[in-house]
Design an enzyme around this catalytic site. Structure first.
Site, short mmCIF file in Angstrom:
data_model
loop_
_atom_site.label_atom_id
_atom_site.label_comp_id
_atom_site.label_asym_id
_atom_site.label_seq_id
_atom_site.Cartn_x
_atom_site.Cartn_y
_atom_site.Cartn_z
N LYS A 1 0.81 -1.21 0.00
CA LYS A 1 0.00 0.00 0.00
C LYS A 1 0.85 1.27 0.00
CE LYS A 1 -4.03 -2.01 2.29
NZ LYS A 1 -4.90 -1.89 3.48
N PHE B 1 -15.99 2.91 7.09
CA PHE B 1 -14.57 3.14 6.80
C PHE B 1 -14.27 3.27 5.30
CE2 PHE B 1 -15.29 -1.42 7.21
CZ PHE B 1 -14.74 -1.92 6.03
N ARG C 1 -1.45 -14.55 4.14
CA ARG C 1 -2.26 -13.93 5.19
C ARG C 1 -1.60 -14.12 6.56
NH1 ARG C 1 -6.60 -11.56 3.71
NH2 ARG C 1 -7.75 -11.81 5.65
N ARG D 1 2.39 -6.59 9.24
CA ARG D 1 1.61 -5.50 9.83
C ARG D 1 2.07 -5.16 11.24
NH1 ARG D 1 -3.71 -7.86 7.08
NH2 ARG D 1 -3.77 -6.54 5.22
N ASN E 1 -2.09 -0.04 6.77
CA ASN E 1 -1.53 -1.25 7.35
C ASN E 1 -0.58 -1.98 6.39
OD1 ASN E 1 -3.41 -2.32 5.60
ND2 ASN E 1 -4.68 -3.22 7.20
N HIS F 1 -2.12 -5.55 1.49
CA HIS F 1 -3.43 -6.19 1.27
C HIS F 1 -3.13 -7.53 0.60
CE1 HIS F 1 -7.43 -7.07 -0.36
NE2 HIS F 1 -6.78 -7.42 -1.46
#
Length: 138
Positions: free
Chosen positions: A12, A60, A88, A105, A115, A118
């Site tokens: 991100k 959000f 994940r 994270r 964070n 993704h």
């Protein structure tokens, strides 16, 4: 025998701005995941809304769209045995305060929205997300 899978992974904008993308990519590669495709891009609102369509209408959503479109990000397709579950686990929970020690994270996220990464959450999402981000891989 484990399933070889593909997953979309985004590094991100918060992580790209802080120049930690290489470190994050190394975590995936050091854990046996192969980069199949990768590109850097800045999203427009329409593309971001399509990606996060399942969150439209949630409290959000606007913050999520504003954050993901704020500057460049890196999109990748990673491949490996049980890739979705492994990625994940490497990423950790979305909320860095709840992410296990040593996860991406836990180490790098600024908050629940910024964070750092993704990843696809299941094979159906992975297929949809990869087709959206990398239509040339069909």
């Amino acid at each position: 025998m484990a399933d070889k899978q593909r997953s979309l992974v985004l590094i991100k904008p918060d992580a790209v701005r802080r120049e930690i993308a290489g470190t994050i990519i190394s975590v995936y590669e050091d854990n046996g995941l192969k980069i199949v495709a990768m590109k850097m891009m800045k999203l427009d609102r329409e593309f971001a809304e399509e990606h996060y369509a399942e969150h439209k209408g949630k409290s959000f959503f606007e913050n999520l769209i504003r954050t993901i479109t704020s500057s460049e990000l890196i999109a990748m397709v990673l491949e490996g045995e049980d890739a979705i579950e492994r990625i994940r686990a490497l990423n950790g929970k979305s909320d860095p305060a709840k992410a296990a020690e040593g996860t991406i994270r836990n180490r790098f996220a600024l908050n629940g929205t910024e964070n750092s990464v993704h990843a696809s959450d299941c094979p159906v999402s992975a297929e949809r997300e990869i087709a959206h981000w990398f239509p040339e891989l069909k």
